[in-house]
Design a protein around this motif. Sequence first.
Motif, PDB file in Angstrom:
ATOM      1  N   ASP A  51       0.851  -1.192   0.000  1.00 26.20           N
ATOM      2  CA  ASP A  51       0.000   0.000   0.000  1.00 26.20           C
ATOM      3  C   ASP A  51       0.885   1.240   0.000  1.00 26.20           C
ATOM      4  N   THR A  88      -6.044   6.603  -3.935  1.00 25.92           N
ATOM      5  CA  THR A  88      -5.422   5.342  -3.532  1.00 25.92           C
ATOM      6  C   THR A  88      -6.080   4.864  -2.242  1.00 25.92           C
ATOM      7  N   THR A  90      -6.521   2.489   0.991  1.00 24.16           N
ATOM      8  CA  THR A  90      -5.549   1.842   1.869  1.00 24.16           C
ATOM      9  C   THR A  90      -6.262   1.089   2.986  1.00 24.16           C
ATOM     10  N   THR A 101       0.054  -1.806  -4.301  1.00 27.81           N
ATOM     11  CA  THR A 101      -0.238  -0.366  -4.315  1.00 27.81           C
ATOM     12  C   THR A 101      -0.675   0.098  -5.700  1.00 27.81           C
TER      13      THR A 101
END
Length: 115
Positions: A51, A88, A90, A101
């Motif tokens: 991540d 993104t 997480t 990721t």
Amino acid sequence: MKKPDCIFCKIIEGTVPSTKVFENDRVIGFKDLHPAAQIHFLFVHKNHTRDVNEMMVLEPSQIGDIFSAIRELTLKDGLQDNGFRVVTNTGQHGGQTVFHTHFHVLGGEQLRGFN
Ligand code: AMP
Ligand code: ZN
């Protein structure tokens, strides 16, 4: 570098198909299988990390590699003109489902706000 059971590592090595929109020696961009907007790409580094926080600790330059790739593609295909969003996710609360990721690039239409 690669994790054997990781779907995005398999996309990078070419054993799982994808529709690539960008590739250089470090990063690939490909179409999300389940688009959440007219345009929905995923950008991933060729070196596996879990991540964004792990990426930041292990190899912070990878974040620059990703955003440089996003800049290049969004300038080339005109997404820059009307704008786009980078996300993104997480961990569990963030809704992360693939633990390599990745940065979602969304656009091609007016995106809804967060509220
Ligand atoms: P996240 O939920 O942030 O972990 O995002 C994972 C994303 O990967 C989702 O939007 C999925 O639709 C997408 N995805 C999963 N498998 C594939 C695949 N084989 N090719 C393209 N996109 C995928
Ligand atoms: Zn991976």
